[in-house]
Design an enzyme around this catalytic site. Structure first.
Site, PDB file in Angstrom:
ATOM      1  N   ASP A 164     -24.229 -37.743  -1.680  1.00 23.15           N
ATOM      2  CA  ASP A 164     -24.112 -36.965  -0.437  1.00 23.15           C
ATOM      3  C   ASP A 164     -25.218 -35.900  -0.351  1.00 23.15           C
ATOM      4  O   ASP A 164     -26.136 -35.880  -1.172  1.00 23.15           O
ATOM      5  CB  ASP A 164     -22.707 -36.358  -0.323  1.00 23.15           C
ATOM      6  CG  ASP A 164     -22.419 -35.303  -1.385  1.00 23.15           C
ATOM      7  OD1 ASP A 164     -23.325 -34.964  -2.188  1.00 23.15           O
ATOM      8  OD2 ASP A 164     -21.280 -34.794  -1.420  1.00 23.15           O
ATOM      9  N   GLU A 167     -25.891 -34.232  -3.693  1.00 26.43           N
ATOM     10  CA  GLU A 167     -26.122 -35.068  -4.881  1.00 26.43           C
ATOM     11  C   GLU A 167     -24.840 -35.420  -5.609  1.00 26.43           C
ATOM     12  O   GLU A 167     -24.801 -35.465  -6.836  1.00 26.43           O
ATOM     13  CB  GLU A 167     -27.062 -34.385  -5.892  1.00 26.43           C
ATOM     14  CG  GLU A 167     -28.445 -34.138  -5.432  1.00 26.43           C
ATOM     15  CD  GLU A 167     -28.605 -32.818  -4.753  1.00 26.43           C
ATOM     16  OE1 GLU A 167     -27.838 -31.889  -5.026  1.00 26.43           O
ATOM     17  OE2 GLU A 167     -29.501 -32.722  -3.908  1.00 26.43           O
ATOM     18  N   GLU A 315     -30.360 -19.519  -1.540  1.00 27.39           N
ATOM     19  CA  GLU A 315     -29.588 -20.727  -1.226  1.00 27.39           C
ATOM     20  C   GLU A 315     -28.117 -20.359  -1.015  1.00 27.39           C
ATOM     21  O   GLU A 315     -27.484 -20.757  -0.047  1.00 27.39           O
ATOM     22  CB  GLU A 315     -29.730 -21.699  -2.398  1.00 27.39           C
ATOM     23  CG  GLU A 315     -29.010 -23.012  -2.257  1.00 27.39           C
ATOM     24  CD  GLU A 315     -29.224 -23.877  -3.493  1.00 27.39           C
ATOM     25  OE1 GLU A 315     -28.752 -23.491  -4.597  1.00 27.39           O
ATOM     26  OE2 GLU A 315     -29.872 -24.931  -3.380  1.00 27.39           O
TER      27      GLU A 315
HETATM   28  C1  BGC Z   1     -28.853 -29.278  -2.732  1.00 29.30           C
HETATM   29  C2  BGC Z   1     -29.544 -30.175  -1.722  1.00 29.30           C
HETATM   30  C3  BGC Z   1     -30.913 -29.639  -1.380  1.00 29.30           C
HETATM   31  C4  BGC Z   1     -31.713 -29.345  -2.636  1.00 29.30           C
HETATM   32  C5  BGC Z   1     -33.031 -28.653  -2.325  1.00 29.30           C
HETATM   33  C6  BGC Z   1     -29.765 -29.080  -3.924  1.00 29.30           C
HETATM   34  O1  BGC Z   1     -29.157 -28.246  -4.869  1.00 29.30           O
HETATM   35  O2  BGC Z   1     -27.642 -29.854  -3.148  1.00 29.30           O
HETATM   36  O3  BGC Z   1     -28.796 -30.263  -0.545  1.00 29.30           O
HETATM   37  O4  BGC Z   1     -31.565 -30.568  -0.570  1.00 29.30           O
HETATM   38  O5  BGC Z   1     -30.971 -28.528  -3.485  1.00 29.30           O
HETATM   39  O6  BGC Z   1     -32.836 -27.467  -1.613  1.00 29.30           O
END
Ligand code: BGC
Length: 362
Positions: A164, A167, A315
């Site tokens: 998903d 990941e 994030e």
């Molecule tokens: C997230 C992804 C994202 C990636 C890069 C991962 O930890 O689960 O959704 O695309 O980081 O930002």
């Protein structure tokens, strides 16, 4: 400084962060300094980031991103032809033969292991490039080679289980992944002879039959839980509307939003399961489109309050953790939370534009 000035300043900073880190070849790195993401660009992060940049009016930066994706995907033409030939012979290609979910800036797979098979980013990119071209009156033919590769890939593999957006759970078919493919195929359908509308209709039928519980969309087909990515199935990907859309936004807000900050999903242990900037923006964007301007402003203000002194957005933040005991193991493994995360800044630009904060007078 007024609140509006501060919010506009954060938009200007968001734009500056994104373009400062854009690779010379056009890729948007996910997070320039974060150990596990360094040196890689995702179609998922990049497509939303490009939408934010396109809305902000930096046509050139978004063009360069789309040029990069086009180049990378044209380089995958033979791989996709092989994959489609395998399917035509009635065989199922191995996950390891599929296109990656992230690329090095020169378009290679890279050598660091990753949960690589995810299809959502290819749909997101189609949506992003079509939306950008329509907004600024550009000729889509510039990106034709890459578009054809993405369309062929999705038409062949849209219903295959894969990891998903986060990941996880490669064994399932995830509703947000199907939503992203739907959005991309519907966007590109006027510009392709491939059966994009037919596949989009099949996605809607499948989700209707197996991806709804208690009136709202579910995390994967057959589950009852929600995921913070599901609002994307409403706006921008148009998989559902009406009652299902409203019930989905309500379920996500009810189960995953705390004070304006949105969690990914109830069982999330990544860095303790904090609140994600980009998911708050996604919910806010949806609320704005649905007419709940106050709800959208609440998410925007919450996001702005998460910026550090330099204006950088991470994030996720740790004010409210779903699984606090799991935080330290991730810090030990990958270091502190990724910041700046370009996708967070891109989503802020989208929500700020949606609320009219950054729109230039006509
Ligand atoms: C997230 C992804 C994202 C990636 C890069 C991962 O930890 O689960 O959704 O695309 O980081 O930002």
């Amino acid at each position: 400084m007024t609140e509006l000035d501060r919010l506009r300043q954060l938009a200007a900073h968001s734009h500056a962060v994104i373009v400062a880190h854009q690779d010379v070849g056009g890729a948007y790195p996910a997070a320039p300094t974060f150990s596990a993401y360094k040196g890689y660009a995702w179609l998922r992060d990049g497509s939303f980031t490009a939408e934010g940049i396109s809305r902000y009016g930096d046509v050139q930066s978004a063009d360069r991103f789309h040029d990069w994706v086009d180049r990378v995907l044209r380089g995958r033409r033979a791989q996709v032809d092989d994959l489609c030939a395998t399917v035509a012979r009635g065989e199922v290609p191995d996950d390891s033969a599929m296109l990656p979910t992230r690329f090095t800036f020169d378009g290679a797979d890279g050598s660091d292991p990753w949960w690589d098979f995810q299809t959502d980013g290819y749909g997101m990119w189609l949506w992003s490039v079509v939306t950008h071209a329509a907004r600024h009156g550009l000729d889509l033919e510039r990106w034709r080679g890459g578009i054809d590769v993405a369309v062929d890939y999705l038409v062949a593999f849209w219903d295959r289980p894969c990891y998903d957006w986060w990941e996880e759970h490669v064994e399932h078919r995830h509703v947000s992944t199907l939503g992203a493919i739907h959005g991309g195929l519907v966007a590109i359908s006027p510009y392709t002879s491939a059966p994009a509308q037919e596949v989009a209709a099949s996605i809607r039928a499948l989700v209707d039959a197996e991806g709804i519980h208690d009136g709202h969309l579910t995390k994967w087909l057959g589950s009852s839980a929600v995921d913070g990515s599901l609002p994307a199935c409403v706006v921008p990907f148009g998989l559902v509307s009406g009652d299902v859309a409203a019930a989905t936004l309500e379920a996500v807000a009810g189960d995953l939003d705390v004070d304006g900050g949105v969690h990914r999903f109830a069982a999330d242990v990544f860095y303790g399961g904090g609140q994600w900037i980009l998911l708050s923006a996604l919910l806010g964007w949806n609320l704005a489109v649905a007419g709940d301007t106050e709800g959208a402003w609440r998410r925007l203000r919450w996001i702005a309050a998460q910026a550090d002194e330099a204006g950088d957005l991470p994030e996720q933040v740790a004010h409210h953790l779903l699984h606090p005991g799991s935080r330290d193991e991730w810090i030990a493994r990958w270091g502190t939370v990724a910041s700046p995360l370009l996708w967070s800044h891109g989503m802020y630009l989208i929500l700020a534009d949606e609320l009219g904060i950054t729109r230039k007078a006509a």
